[in-house]
Design a protein around this motif. Structure first.
Motif, PDB file in Angstrom:
ATOM      1  N   SER A  41       0.856  -1.179   0.000  1.00 31.91           N
ATOM      2  CA  SER A  41       0.000   0.000   0.000  1.00 31.91           C
ATOM      3  C   SER A  41       0.894   1.231   0.000  1.00 31.91           C
ATOM      4  O   SER A  41       2.098   1.137   0.215  1.00 31.91           O
ATOM      5  CB  SER A  41      -0.919   0.007   1.222  1.00 31.91           C
ATOM      6  OG  SER A  41      -0.148   0.119   2.403  1.00 31.91           O
ATOM      7  N   ALA A  42       0.279   2.371  -0.250  1.00 30.81           N
ATOM      8  CA  ALA A  42       1.018   3.635  -0.234  1.00 30.81           C
ATOM      9  C   ALA A  42       0.125   4.716   0.364  1.00 30.81           C
ATOM     10  O   ALA A  42      -1.046   4.826   0.010  1.00 30.81           O
ATOM     11  CB  ALA A  42       1.446   4.022  -1.642  1.00 30.81           C
ATOM     12  N   PHE A  43       0.678   5.478   1.289  1.00 28.50           N
ATOM     13  CA  PHE A  43      -0.015   6.626   1.866  1.00 28.50           C
ATOM     14  C   PHE A  43       0.649   7.865   1.283  1.00 28.50           C
ATOM     15  O   PHE A  43       1.851   8.065   1.457  1.00 28.50           O
ATOM     16  CB  PHE A  43       0.085   6.606   3.392  1.00 28.50           C
ATOM     17  CG  PHE A  43      -0.725   7.675   4.054  1.00 28.50           C
ATOM     18  CD1 PHE A  43      -2.109   7.675   3.960  1.00 28.50           C
ATOM     19  CD2 PHE A  43      -0.113   8.691   4.755  1.00 28.50           C
ATOM     20  CE1 PHE A  43      -2.867   8.667   4.570  1.00 28.50           C
ATOM     21  CE2 PHE A  43      -0.854   9.680   5.366  1.00 28.50           C
ATOM     22  CZ  PHE A  43      -2.236   9.666   5.273  1.00 28.50           C
ATOM     23  N   CYS A  44      -0.112   8.654   0.547  1.00 22.54           N
ATOM     24  CA  CYS A  44       0.460   9.765  -0.215  1.00 22.54           C
ATOM     25  C   CYS A  44      -0.246  11.079   0.095  1.00 22.54           C
ATOM     26  O   CYS A  44      -1.378  11.090   0.570  1.00 22.54           O
ATOM     27  CB  CYS A  44       0.328   9.490  -1.709  1.00 22.54           C
ATOM     28  SG  CYS A  44       1.056   7.933  -2.215  1.00 22.54           S
ATOM     29  N   ILE A  45       0.443  12.157  -0.215  1.00 18.59           N
ATOM     30  CA  ILE A  45      -0.112  13.505  -0.111  1.00 18.59           C
ATOM     31  C   ILE A  45      -0.042  14.141  -1.494  1.00 18.59           C
ATOM     32  O   ILE A  45       1.023  14.141  -2.125  1.00 18.59           O
ATOM     33  CB  ILE A  45       0.678  14.363   0.894  1.00 18.59           C
ATOM     34  CG1 ILE A  45       0.629  13.739   2.287  1.00 18.59           C
ATOM     35  CG2 ILE A  45       0.139  15.790   0.919  1.00 18.59           C
ATOM     36  CD1 ILE A  45       1.549  14.411   3.291  1.00 18.59           C
ATOM     37  N   ILE A  46      -1.165  14.657  -1.969  1.00 20.10           N
ATOM     38  CA  ILE A  46      -1.180  15.344  -3.259  1.00 20.10           C
ATOM     39  C   ILE A  46      -0.445  16.669  -3.084  1.00 20.10           C
ATOM     40  O   ILE A  46      -0.814  17.488  -2.245  1.00 20.10           O
ATOM     41  CB  ILE A  46      -2.617  15.561  -3.758  1.00 20.10           C
ATOM     42  CG1 ILE A  46      -3.284  14.209  -4.011  1.00 20.10           C
ATOM     43  CG2 ILE A  46      -2.622  16.421  -5.022  1.00 20.10           C
ATOM     44  CD1 ILE A  46      -4.738  14.291  -4.390  1.00 20.10           C
ATOM     45  N   THR A  47       0.613  16.858  -3.865  1.00 19.97           N
ATOM     46  CA  THR A  47       1.437  18.063  -3.739  1.00 19.97           C
ATOM     47  C   THR A  47       1.128  19.097  -4.807  1.00 19.97           C
ATOM     48  O   THR A  47       1.442  20.269  -4.634  1.00 19.97           O
ATOM     49  CB  THR A  47       2.933  17.703  -3.797  1.00 19.97           C
ATOM     50  OG1 THR A  47       3.191  16.994  -5.014  1.00 19.97           O
ATOM     51  CG2 THR A  47       3.325  16.849  -2.608  1.00 19.97           C
ATOM     52  N   ALA A  48       0.549  18.674  -5.915  1.00 18.44           N
ATOM     53  CA  ALA A  48       0.179  19.607  -6.985  1.00 18.44           C
ATOM     54  C   ALA A  48      -1.009  19.027  -7.730  1.00 18.44           C
ATOM     55  O   ALA A  48      -1.060  17.829  -7.997  1.00 18.44           O
ATOM     56  CB  ALA A  48       1.345  19.821  -7.941  1.00 18.44           C
ATOM     57  N   LEU A  49      -1.962  19.880  -8.043  1.00 22.39           N
ATOM     58  CA  LEU A  49      -3.133  19.460  -8.805  1.00 22.39           C
ATOM     59  C   LEU A  49      -3.526  20.611  -9.716  1.00 22.39           C
ATOM     60  O   LEU A  49      -3.943  21.661  -9.249  1.00 22.39           O
ATOM     61  CB  LEU A  49      -4.282  19.089  -7.868  1.00 22.39           C
ATOM     62  CG  LEU A  49      -5.541  18.545  -8.519  1.00 22.39           C
ATOM     63  CD1 LEU A  49      -5.251  17.269  -9.297  1.00 22.39           C
ATOM     64  CD2 LEU A  49      -6.604  18.276  -7.464  1.00 22.39           C
ATOM     65  N   ASP A  50      -3.333  20.422 -10.997  1.00 22.91           N
ATOM     66  CA  ASP A  50      -3.635  21.438 -11.995  1.00 22.91           C
ATOM     67  C   ASP A  50      -4.681  20.861 -12.938  1.00 22.91           C
ATOM     68  O   ASP A  50      -4.352  20.187 -13.912  1.00 22.91           O
ATOM     69  CB  ASP A  50      -2.354  21.819 -12.743  1.00 22.91           C
ATOM     70  CG  ASP A  50      -2.554  22.919 -13.763  1.00 22.91           C
ATOM     71  OD1 ASP A  50      -3.713  23.271 -14.067  1.00 22.91           O
ATOM     72  OD2 ASP A  50      -1.537  23.422 -14.279  1.00 22.91           O
ATOM     73  N   ARG A  51      -5.945  21.087 -12.624  1.00 25.62           N
ATOM     74  CA  ARG A  51      -7.035  20.518 -13.412  1.00 25.62           C
ATOM     75  C   ARG A  51      -7.078  21.099 -14.823  1.00 25.62           C
ATOM     76  O   ARG A  51      -7.428  20.401 -15.768  1.00 25.62           O
ATOM     77  CB  ARG A  51      -8.369  20.741 -12.708  1.00 25.62           C
ATOM     78  CG  ARG A  51      -8.473  20.002 -11.392  1.00 25.62           C
ATOM     79  CD  ARG A  51      -9.798  20.275 -10.691  1.00 25.62           C
ATOM     80  NE  ARG A  51      -9.802  19.802  -9.333  1.00 25.62           N
ATOM     81  CZ  ARG A  51      -9.980  18.545  -8.974  1.00 25.62           C
ATOM     82  NH1 ARG A  51     -10.159  17.629  -9.881  1.00 25.62           N
ATOM     83  NH2 ARG A  51      -9.972  18.200  -7.703  1.00 25.62           N
ATOM     84  N   GLU A  52      -6.713  22.354 -14.957  1.00 28.76           N
ATOM     85  CA  GLU A  52      -6.752  23.011 -16.265  1.00 28.76           C
ATOM     86  C   GLU A  52      -5.750  22.392 -17.236  1.00 28.76           C
ATOM     87  O   GLU A  52      -6.021  22.241 -18.420  1.00 28.76           O
ATOM     88  CB  GLU A  52      -6.466  24.503 -16.100  1.00 28.76           C
ATOM     89  CG  GLU A  52      -6.625  25.297 -17.368  1.00 28.76           C
ATOM     90  CD  GLU A  52      -6.439  26.783 -17.116  1.00 28.76           C
ATOM     91  OE1 GLU A  52      -5.640  27.387 -17.852  1.00 28.76           O
ATOM     92  OE2 GLU A  52      -7.081  27.319 -16.192  1.00 28.76           O
ATOM     93  N   ASN A  53      -4.573  22.022 -16.737  1.00 26.90           N
ATOM     94  CA  ASN A  53      -3.527  21.444 -17.586  1.00 26.90           C
ATOM     95  C   ASN A  53      -3.362  19.939 -17.395  1.00 26.90           C
ATOM     96  O   ASN A  53      -2.392  19.357 -17.874  1.00 26.90           O
ATOM     97  CB  ASN A  53      -2.197  22.158 -17.325  1.00 26.90           C
ATOM     98  CG  ASN A  53      -2.251  23.591 -17.787  1.00 26.90           C
ATOM     99  OD1 ASN A  53      -2.549  23.861 -18.944  1.00 26.90           O
ATOM    100  ND2 ASN A  53      -1.998  24.521 -16.884  1.00 26.90           N
ATOM    101  N   PHE A  54      -4.286  19.313 -16.674  1.00 28.59           N
ATOM    102  CA  PHE A  54      -4.325  17.858 -16.500  1.00 28.59           C
ATOM    103  C   PHE A  54      -3.031  17.304 -15.906  1.00 28.59           C
ATOM    104  O   PHE A  54      -2.443  16.358 -16.426  1.00 28.59           O
ATOM    105  CB  PHE A  54      -4.657  17.161 -17.826  1.00 28.59           C
ATOM    106  CG  PHE A  54      -5.909  17.686 -18.468  1.00 28.59           C
ATOM    107  CD1 PHE A  54      -7.149  17.346 -17.968  1.00 28.59           C
ATOM    108  CD2 PHE A  54      -5.835  18.543 -19.546  1.00 28.59           C
ATOM    109  CE1 PHE A  54      -8.304  17.845 -18.546  1.00 28.59           C
ATOM    110  CE2 PHE A  54      -6.982  19.053 -20.133  1.00 28.59           C
ATOM    111  CZ  PHE A  54      -8.223  18.700 -19.628  1.00 28.59           C
ATOM    112  N   LYS A  55      -2.592  17.901 -14.784  1.00 25.14           N
ATOM    113  CA  LYS A  55      -1.371  17.459 -14.107  1.00 25.14           C
ATOM    114  C   LYS A  55      -1.674  17.177 -12.643  1.00 25.14           C
ATOM    115  O   LYS A  55      -2.457  17.885 -12.016  1.00 25.14           O
ATOM    116  CB  LYS A  55      -0.287  18.539 -14.168  1.00 25.14           C
ATOM    117  CG  LYS A  55       0.228  18.824 -15.544  1.00 25.14           C
ATOM    118  CD  LYS A  55       1.286  19.905 -15.503  1.00 25.14           C
ATOM    119  CE  LYS A  55       1.756  20.242 -16.903  1.00 25.14           C
ATOM    120  NZ  LYS A  55       2.781  21.282 -16.883  1.00 25.14           N
TER     121      LYS A  55
END
Length: 136
Positions: A41-55
């Motif tokens: 398993s992996a416990f992660c933190i989202i560090t960047a989310l750019d919905r406009e540029n799909f990243k």
């Protein structure tokens, strides 16, 4: 949580925590065919989310960074591809995924499960392609 998908009903955002389970190495959808050391398993933190540029990017959490840290980036871009006849081009979506490892245990990850991780990355790309083409 959504009843059918198990995903949160609220959209992810930068700083959100994500628990990814199960992670099978080598990749499979069959829980019964993997041994105890191949199911993680992996416990992660989202560090960047750019919905406009799909990243999107995330890093692992829960392990001291001097032992092991990872950061993964995934993104979609649109490109034109020549169909080979010199006349026509087609618009396609390109999927990229990059993961970097650091810390003392990074070498062990590379040596002992690096090949399986690469198989998992390819399986994820293939699954995303099948899903996208089936829902187009």
């Amino acid at each position: 949580m959504h009843a059918k998908t198990g995903f949160p009903t609220k959209p992810f955002k930068s700083g959100s925590h994500v628990y990814i389970y199960p992670v099978h190495l080598p990749p499979t959808l069959d829980d019964t065919s993997v041994g105890i050391f191949n199911k993680n398993s992996a416990f992660c933190i989202i560090t960047a989310l750019d919905r406009e540029n799909f990243k999107v990017a995330w890093c692992t959490s829960g392990v001291p960074t001097w032992i092991l840290w990872t950061e993964r980036w995934q993104w979609l871009t649109e490109a034109e591809v020549d169909l080979g006849d010199g006349k026509e081009k087609r618009r396609v979506t390109k999927y990229d995924s990059v993961e970097v490892f650091g810390g003392l245990a990074a070498y062990f990850v590379k040596w002992f499960i690096g090949r399986k991780l690469n198989m998992g990355f390819q399986a994820q790309a293939d699954g995303l392609k099948r899903w996208a083409e089936g829902n187009a």
